[in-house]
Every structure is written in C-alpha cells, then in structure tokens.
Scaffold this motif. Sequence first.
Motif, short mmCIF file in Angstrom:
data_model
loop_
_atom_site.label_atom_id
_atom_site.label_comp_id
_atom_site.label_asym_id
_atom_site.label_seq_id
_atom_site.Cartn_x
_atom_site.Cartn_y
_atom_site.Cartn_z
N MET A 85 -139.43 -41.36 4.41
CA MET A 85 -140.08 -40.44 3.48
C MET A 85 -141.55 -40.23 3.86
O MET A 85 -142.18 -41.11 4.44
CB MET A 85 -140.03 -41.01 2.05
CG MET A 85 -138.66 -41.44 1.57
SD MET A 85 -137.50 -40.09 1.43
CE MET A 85 -138.02 -39.38 -0.12
N LEU A 109 -130.24 -38.08 -0.25
CA LEU A 109 -131.23 -36.99 -0.30
C LEU A 109 -131.17 -36.15 0.97
O LEU A 109 -131.17 -36.67 2.09
CB LEU A 109 -132.64 -37.60 -0.45
CG LEU A 109 -133.78 -36.61 -0.65
CD1 LEU A 109 -133.58 -35.77 -1.91
CD2 LEU A 109 -135.12 -37.37 -0.76
N CYS A 111 -142.50 -37.88 -2.85
CA CYS A 111 -142.23 -38.00 -1.41
C CYS A 111 -141.29 -36.88 -0.97
O CYS A 111 -140.57 -36.31 -1.80
CB CYS A 111 -141.53 -39.32 -1.10
SG CYS A 111 -142.27 -40.76 -1.83
N LYS A 112 -141.30 -36.64 0.32
CA LYS A 112 -140.39 -35.66 0.89
C LYS A 112 -139.63 -36.35 2.01
O LYS A 112 -140.22 -37.13 2.78
CB LYS A 112 -141.21 -34.50 1.46
CG LYS A 112 -140.66 -33.17 1.15
CD LYS A 112 -141.58 -32.07 1.52
CE LYS A 112 -140.75 -30.81 1.53
NZ LYS A 112 -141.46 -29.64 1.88
N ARG A 113 -138.36 -36.08 2.13
CA ARG A 113 -137.58 -36.74 3.19
C ARG A 113 -137.85 -36.06 4.54
O ARG A 113 -137.81 -34.83 4.63
CB ARG A 113 -136.09 -36.69 2.86
CG ARG A 113 -135.32 -37.46 3.91
CD ARG A 113 -134.04 -38.04 3.45
NE ARG A 113 -133.56 -38.85 4.55
CZ ARG A 113 -132.31 -39.16 4.77
NH1 ARG A 113 -131.39 -38.77 3.93
NH2 ARG A 113 -131.97 -39.90 5.79
N VAL A 145 -134.12 -36.92 -5.57
CA VAL A 145 -133.82 -38.23 -6.15
C VAL A 145 -135.01 -38.59 -7.03
O VAL A 145 -136.16 -38.55 -6.58
CB VAL A 145 -133.65 -39.32 -5.05
CG1 VAL A 145 -133.56 -40.71 -5.68
CG2 VAL A 145 -132.40 -39.05 -4.22
N GLY A 164 -138.24 -36.88 -3.27
CA GLY A 164 -137.96 -38.16 -3.93
C GLY A 164 -139.14 -38.49 -4.83
O GLY A 164 -140.28 -38.50 -4.37
N ASN A 223 -131.24 -45.17 -1.87
CA ASN A 223 -130.60 -43.98 -2.45
C ASN A 223 -131.04 -42.70 -1.75
O ASN A 223 -130.24 -41.79 -1.55
CB ASN A 223 -130.87 -43.92 -3.95
CG ASN A 223 -129.92 -44.82 -4.73
OD1 ASN A 223 -128.80 -44.41 -5.05
ND2 ASN A 223 -130.33 -46.05 -4.98
N CYS A 224 -132.32 -42.64 -1.36
CA CYS A 224 -132.80 -41.45 -0.63
C CYS A 224 -132.06 -41.38 0.70
O CYS A 224 -131.62 -40.30 1.12
CB CYS A 224 -134.31 -41.51 -0.42
SG CYS A 224 -135.22 -41.27 -1.95
N ASP A 225 -131.94 -42.53 1.38
CA ASP A 225 -131.24 -42.52 2.68
C ASP A 225 -129.78 -42.11 2.51
O ASP A 225 -129.22 -41.42 3.36
CB ASP A 225 -131.35 -43.89 3.37
CG ASP A 225 -132.76 -44.13 3.90
OD1 ASP A 225 -133.53 -43.15 4.00
OD2 ASP A 225 -133.10 -45.30 4.19
#
Length: 224
Positions: A201, A164, A221-223, A143, A170, A159-161
């Motif tokens: 994240m 992703l 960031c990384k999920r 994202v 992200g 949006n990440c939640d």
Amino acid sequence: MKRINKFNVFEDNKQKRFLYTQNLVPSKALFEEELIIDKGVEFRAWDVYRSKLGAAIKKGISQIGIKQGDKVLYLGAAHGFTPSYVSDIVGKEGFVFCIDNAPRVVRDLVFVCEERTNMAPILADANHPDSYKDLITKEVDVVYQDIAQRNQVDIFLKNCDAYLKKGGFGLLALKARSVDVSKKPGDIFKEVRKQLEKSSMVVVDQRKLEPYEKDHAMFVCKRK
Ligand SMILES: C[S@@+](CC[C@H](N)C(=O)[O-])C[C@H]1O[C@@H](n2cnc3c(N)ncnc32)[C@H](O)[C@@H]1O
C-alpha cells in the motif's frame, strides 16, 4: 445542505456535530438519527462523534476513496452504524460486505442489513480472510477497517492483499492504545506508517481524529 463533492457526503455549516448522507431508504431511520428533507431530498444526520469515518471527513481528510457504485469490504462492522452511512454513499449500485466476529453485534447488524439491499452481514474473524472468500466478490474497490486489536495493521494488510483491487483504497481507523498501551500514540502512528509504507500500500493521507476520538488516527492508503 451543501455537498462535499468528492465524498458524496453533505454538510450544514450550522451543525458542527453532524454530516449528512442521502437516505438510501427514505423515511427509515436506523439509529434514531434525524431525517431532514432539503429541496425534496431526504438526508440522514450522521453523528461524527460516533463514527471514525465521519470524524476523518470533519478533520479534512483529502480523500476517502469511497464512491457511488463501489464494493466495500468493511471489517469491524459492529451494529452497522458507520456501515449504514457507507451504504448511503455507495448507493444502490454499490455494496457493503460487513464483517464482524462478535455474534452479539452481528445479531443487530442483521436487522440493519434487512432494511438495505446493498449491505450483507458476515459473522467471521477478519484474521482469516480466506474464511469468507465464498461470500464476497473476488475484488473490492475499498477495504475499510475499524478493529481495535493489537495486530490490526496485519489484519488490514492481509485483507487488502486478499481482496483489494490494484489502485483501490484501504482505510485504516487505528486505535493506538490497542496496539501498545505503554507507548505514546504519536510513536505508534509513526511505526504504523512505516509498516504500511513497506507493504503493498501507499499512504496518501493520515489524520488524527481528536477531538472526536482520542488516540485514533485514520490512514488512507492506495494499493500499488
Ligand atoms: C469499534 S467497533 C466498530 C464500530 C463500527 N466500525 C462503526 O463505526 O459503527 C470494533 C468492532 O470490531 C470487531 N472485531 C474485533 N476483532 C475482530 C476480528 N478479528 N474480526 C472481525 N471483527 C472484529 C468487534 O467485535 C467490534 O464490533
């Protein structure tokens, strides 16, 4: 032309203002950028003063997480300038879902997407990720967000939640002055980092984008 390996992006040491990507659609320039042939391969010049992603790479960001074949949800696509370079990076096997809520810019974005089979324009408000659930894949690899709104961090996390994948990247291009014009950008960056660290994240890198973009930072960031 030298490849910056991990990014699928190229540089020419003599050109401080530009990076280069391999042109997905040879002989076609989209923004009057220079096309350069090197050893039989065509590259598009990428003006990093017009692109926060380009600026972050020039500032030595350790990773961008965007690879060949990736599916990218791009929030705040505008006319498609940076999205077109993301489209070169992910290549034919990848895809860029381009969201913007301004009809005027999406009109131009449509023409850019018509030139490329791996980009689609979506007129939508990124505050409402549910509104485009039928138009994009269930899970994306990346994202990327460039939206100058007060609640830009909330939009990014929502949006990440929603889209992703776990372990996906992200990237948040943050404009401090849009969050709060009365606070120092450095203080905003610290607050945003705390907010991100409390979320789903993990922040893996952060760069201020000066001198390319004033009062902006890129968070990678990384999920979890
Ligand atoms: C700085 S521009 C993006 C430039 C683009 N990322 C590039 O580098 O080529 C920010 C864009 O975010 C869009 N935007 C603002 N709020 C939005 C929202 N809630 N949902 C979707 N797009 C939004 C604006 O219409 C604008 O086109």
